[in-house]
Design an enzyme around this catalytic site. Sequence first.
Site, PDB file in Angstrom:
ATOM      1  CD  GLN A  34       2.342   6.716   4.233  1.00 59.77           C
ATOM      2  OE1 GLN A  34       3.218   6.340   4.988  1.00 59.77           O
ATOM      3  NE2 GLN A  34       2.470   7.802   3.483  1.00 59.77           N
ATOM      4  CB  SER A  35       3.677  -0.617   2.155  1.00 62.43           C
ATOM      5  OG  SER A  35       4.359  -1.812   2.491  1.00 62.43           O
ATOM      6  CG  ASN A  36       4.714   0.075   8.229  1.00 64.06           C
ATOM      7  OD1 ASN A  36       5.057   1.226   8.446  1.00 64.06           O
ATOM      8  ND2 ASN A  36       3.510  -0.376   8.538  1.00 64.06           N
ATOM      9  CB  ALA A  88      -0.909   0.004   1.226  1.00 67.96           C
TER      10      ALA A  88
END
Length: 304
Positions: free
Chosen positions: A45-47, A43
């Site tokens: 804002q993927s970590n 996504a």
Amino acid sequence: MELWIKRDDLAGPPLGGNKSRQLEYYLGAAQARDADVILITGAVQSNFVRLAAACAARLGMQTIVQLEDRVPGRDAVYETSGNVLLDRLLGAEILRYPEGEDEAGADAALRARAETLRAEGRRPYVIPLGLGNPPLGALGYMRAAEEILEQAQRPYDALIVASGSGLTHAGLLAGLRARGDATPVFGGCVRRSAEAQAARLRQVLRDLADLAPEAAAADADDVLVRDGALAPGYGRLSPAGRRATDLAARSEGLLLDPVYTAKSFATIEELRAEGALPNGARVLFVHTGGLAALFAYGDVALNG
């Protein structure tokens, strides 16, 4: 209730998280194939993609990240700050994928890009997103389960963890059962309904047993998920998640992120309400990280 916290938000590079344990296996496989570039989807804002870029940089590999549009209606801050800012600082090339619920299509797009790179003489390695791929990352959490058992002063009555891709949740469950430990592992749903997530976890467990036969000690009846904090959906903070965020921050100085840990921490409240965690229960909450994303959610975190 006695609450303990496994601080996997401190694992790996700065602003780390649970995906650091998974990346040991994916990047190990990439190194074994002499890869010089990794490709990964997540996504916006993927970590996971941000940690992949950080870990790959340490190994001298380029990173190509493909960001999916999973969360509707977010503003320019969401699109440029938090993990996206860190992706750019880490030197990752950023692609976009317009669908947020098409894992197979996202994987196919990355593999097509990998073929182009291969034709150019590069050595790409794709970290897949969808089901049906070997869940290498879950092996990291089978090892984490062993670590938890070794660190525990006495048994826990329950473990609670965010349940999204399913690799962390399934790995913990399989690792405990492989060691003969029957502690329930409850997953707080962050992306799918409890029914859909349970089906996904069972598939991950079957695929994991192909990699590590001892994982077969976990069976379908061991899969426990709750989705009371899921609404209004992935990447959007629920009322229960907001209560959990405020409680953790203002009572313990513990930060949670809106996407994963706020919802999984809220699962504690849900389980207590249904009587699954009695007053004397000894509970371990696995903090999976994700704190860089907080900076993309300032409006939600402060205003609800």
